[in-house]
Design a protein around this motif. Structure first.
Motif, mmCIF file in Angstrom:
data_model
loop_
_atom_site.group_PDB
_atom_site.id
_atom_site.type_symbol
_atom_site.label_atom_id
_atom_site.label_comp_id
_atom_site.label_asym_id
_atom_site.label_seq_id
_atom_site.Cartn_x
_atom_site.Cartn_y
_atom_site.Cartn_z
ATOM 1 N N SER A 31 -17.162 7.283 15.541
ATOM 2 C CA SER A 31 -17.176 7.643 16.961
ATOM 3 C C SER A 31 -18.621 7.693 17.416
ATOM 4 C CB SER A 31 -16.534 9.018 17.177
ATOM 5 O OG SER A 31 -15.177 8.991 16.814
ATOM 6 N N LEU A 32 -18.867 7.171 18.584
ATOM 7 C CA LEU A 32 -20.224 7.146 19.128
ATOM 8 C C LEU A 32 -20.575 8.460 19.803
ATOM 9 C CD1 LEU A 32 -20.184 3.629 20.789
ATOM 10 C CD2 LEU A 32 -21.432 4.276 18.741
ATOM 11 N N ASP A 34 -23.603 10.230 22.477
ATOM 12 C CA ASP A 34 -24.388 9.757 23.615
ATOM 13 C C ASP A 34 -25.624 8.992 23.148
ATOM 14 O OD1 ASP A 34 -22.620 10.892 25.384
ATOM 15 O OD2 ASP A 34 -23.829 12.679 25.736
ATOM 16 N N ARG A 35 -25.839 7.832 23.762
ATOM 17 C CA ARG A 35 -27.024 6.985 23.524
ATOM 18 C C ARG A 35 -27.198 6.585 22.069
ATOM 19 N NH1 ARG A 35 -30.292 10.897 27.243
ATOM 20 N NH2 ARG A 35 -29.589 10.130 29.253
ATOM 21 N N GLU A 36 -26.093 6.431 21.360
ATOM 22 C CA GLU A 36 -26.139 6.066 19.943
ATOM 23 C C GLU A 36 -25.661 4.633 19.776
ATOM 24 O OE1 GLU A 36 -25.033 8.482 15.977
ATOM 25 O OE2 GLU A 36 -23.350 8.170 17.342
ATOM 26 N N SER A 37 -26.399 3.845 19.021
ATOM 27 C CA SER A 37 -25.985 2.462 18.762
ATOM 28 C C SER A 37 -24.833 2.438 17.761
ATOM 29 C CB SER A 37 -27.162 1.655 18.209
ATOM 30 O OG SER A 37 -27.452 2.070 16.884
ATOM 31 N N LEU A 38 -24.138 1.316 17.713
ATOM 32 C CA LEU A 38 -23.035 1.162 16.759
ATOM 33 C C LEU A 38 -23.529 1.327 15.327
ATOM 34 C CD1 LEU A 38 -21.184 -1.922 18.280
ATOM 35 C CD2 LEU A 38 -20.539 0.478 18.482
ATOM 36 N N ALA A 39 -24.668 0.714 15.004
ATOM 37 C CA ALA A 39 -25.190 0.772 13.634
ATOM 38 C C ALA A 39 -25.555 2.196 13.238
ATOM 39 C CB ALA A 39 -26.395 -0.152 13.493
ATOM 40 N N VAL A 40 -26.212 2.911 14.129
ATOM 41 C CA VAL A 40 -26.602 4.293 13.829
ATOM 42 C C VAL A 40 -25.358 5.166 13.660
ATOM 43 C CG1 VAL A 40 -27.730 6.347 14.789
ATOM 44 C CG2 VAL A 40 -28.885 4.125 14.871
ATOM 45 N N ALA A 41 -24.382 5.006 14.556
ATOM 46 C CA ALA A 41 -23.146 5.794 14.480
ATOM 47 C C ALA A 41 -22.391 5.504 13.188
ATOM 48 C CB ALA A 41 -22.259 5.496 15.680
ATOM 49 N N LEU A 42 -22.306 4.242 12.818
ATOM 50 C CA LEU A 42 -21.586 3.869 11.605
ATOM 51 C C LEU A 42 -22.216 4.532 10.382
ATOM 52 C CD1 LEU A 42 -20.232 0.413 10.760
ATOM 53 C CD2 LEU A 42 -21.482 1.717 9.067
ATOM 54 N N LYS A 43 -23.525 4.450 10.260
ATOM 55 C CA LYS A 43 -24.203 5.051 9.106
ATOM 56 C C LYS A 43 -24.063 6.567 9.111
ATOM 57 C CE LYS A 43 -27.494 1.290 8.651
ATOM 58 N NZ LYS A 43 -28.915 0.897 8.767
ATOM 59 N N ARG A 44 -24.206 7.189 10.279
ATOM 60 C CA ARG A 44 -24.101 8.650 10.389
ATOM 61 C C ARG A 44 -22.708 9.123 10.014
ATOM 62 N NH1 ARG A 44 -21.652 11.283 14.007
ATOM 63 N NH2 ARG A 44 -21.732 9.622 15.574
ATOM 64 N N GLU A 45 -21.693 8.532 10.632
ATOM 65 C CA GLU A 45 -20.307 8.960 10.389
ATOM 66 C C GLU A 45 -19.897 8.729 8.935
ATOM 67 O OE1 GLU A 45 -17.996 10.506 12.138
ATOM 68 O OE2 GLU A 45 -18.339 10.134 14.257
ATOM 69 N N PHE A 46 -20.297 7.596 8.367
ATOM 70 C CA PHE A 46 -19.918 7.313 6.985
ATOM 71 C C PHE A 46 -20.552 8.324 6.040
ATOM 72 C CE2 PHE A 46 -19.381 4.895 3.058
ATOM 73 C CZ PHE A 46 -18.086 4.444 3.218
ATOM 74 N N LEU A 47 -21.801 8.676 6.288
ATOM 75 C CA LEU A 47 -22.473 9.687 5.473
ATOM 76 C C LEU A 47 -21.763 11.033 5.585
ATOM 77 C CD1 LEU A 47 -24.845 10.591 3.667
ATOM 78 C CD2 LEU A 47 -26.128 11.022 5.784
ATOM 79 N N VAL A 48 -21.402 11.435 6.798
ATOM 80 C CA VAL A 48 -20.737 12.723 7.014
ATOM 81 C C VAL A 48 -19.372 12.759 6.333
ATOM 82 C CG1 VAL A 48 -19.645 14.157 8.799
ATOM 83 C CG2 VAL A 48 -21.951 13.280 9.149
ATOM 84 N N GLU A 49 -18.608 11.666 6.411
ATOM 85 C CA GLU A 49 -17.245 11.669 5.874
ATOM 86 C C GLU A 49 -17.170 11.411 4.377
ATOM 87 O OE1 GLU A 49 -14.353 9.428 8.049
ATOM 88 O OE2 GLU A 49 -14.681 10.586 9.873
ATOM 89 N N THR A 50 -18.177 10.715 3.825
ATOM 90 C CA THR A 50 -18.080 10.329 2.413
ATOM 91 C C THR A 50 -19.202 10.854 1.530
ATOM 92 O OG1 THR A 50 -19.340 8.280 2.645
ATOM 93 C CG2 THR A 50 -16.956 8.161 3.078
ATOM 94 N N GLY A 51 -20.389 11.060 2.092
ATOM 95 C CA GLY A 51 -21.556 11.428 1.309
ATOM 96 C C GLY A 51 -22.412 10.236 0.935
ATOM 97 N N GLY A 101 -11.101 20.298 14.353
ATOM 98 C CA GLY A 101 -11.221 18.912 14.779
ATOM 99 C C GLY A 101 -11.698 17.974 13.680
ATOM 100 N N GLN A 102 -12.166 18.508 12.546
ATOM 101 C CA GLN A 102 -12.574 17.658 11.424
ATOM 102 C C GLN A 102 -11.347 16.890 10.953
ATOM 103 O OE1 GLN A 102 -14.012 15.536 9.442
ATOM 104 N NE2 GLN A 102 -15.631 16.914 8.764
ATOM 105 N N ASP A 103 -11.459 15.555 10.878
ATOM 106 C CA ASP A 103 -10.281 14.764 10.547
ATOM 107 C C ASP A 103 -10.209 14.339 9.086
ATOM 108 O OD1 ASP A 103 -12.235 12.790 10.574
ATOM 109 O OD2 ASP A 103 -11.074 11.392 11.769
ATOM 110 N N SER A 104 -11.159 14.783 8.270
ATOM 111 C CA SER A 104 -11.174 14.374 6.880
ATOM 112 C C SER A 104 -11.235 15.584 5.949
ATOM 113 C CB SER A 104 -12.392 13.492 6.609
ATOM 114 O OG SER A 104 -12.530 13.235 5.226
#
Length: 154
Positions: A31-32, A34-51, A101-104
């Motif tokens: 999920s994006l 505010d003012r976050e690029s797709l690449a930055v969001a992808l890396k951030r979310e993956f780190l948060v959900e998986t480590g 709201g945490q989905d994982s």
């Protein structure tokens, strides 16, 4: 957006805690902010959900699923998903911080033998199809008897 990360024939998935795929394996979702690029969001979310810190390899493509379901009072859900392929560069599996709201409930590696439509979201099923065929196909998948599993005993 959803993330596919494969190692040794296994796919990283999350144990879904909410939504129409609750109590099933699902792909990490992006999920994006505010003012976050797709690449930055992808890396951030993956780190948060998986480590895992990851490198984005490529955009795999778009696919869709239609579910006949009773989720949130709806009778049908049309889910369009954009898939990205990533490669783990560092980190290790974690259980993400739990908050409303945490989905994982955490991430695990699974093989195709360990999943089924009763244990996995359509996204996971499609990810394994892509791993085998290197394609997503042009037609959407329709699940006419999709059931939201409200408890692991269902």
């Amino acid at each position: 957006m959803y993330v596919i990360c494969v190692q040794n024939g296994k796919l990283i998935v999350i144990n879904k805690n909410v939504g129409r795929y609750i109590n099933r394996y699902d792909l990490p979702r992006v999920s994006l902010e505010d003012r976050e690029s797709l690449a930055v969001a992808l890396k951030r979310e993956f780190l948060v959900e998986t480590g895992f810190n990851v490198e984005i390899i490529k955009n795999i493509g778009i696919t869709e699923f239609m579910l006949a379901t009773d989720w949130r009072g709806l009778t049908d859900v049309h889910h369009v998903a954009v898939f990205y392929l990533v490669k783990q560069i560092s980190g290790g599996l974690i259980v993400p911080e739990q908050f409303e709201g945490q989905d994982s409930l955490g991430a695990v590696w699974v093989s195709e033998k360990e999943i089924s439509s009763g244990k996995a979201s359509p996204l996971v099923l499609k990810a394994f199809e892509w791993i085998k065929t290197n394609g997503l196909g042009l037609e959407g998948n329709y699940y006419s008897k999709w059931k939201v599993v409200k408890s692991e005993k269902e």
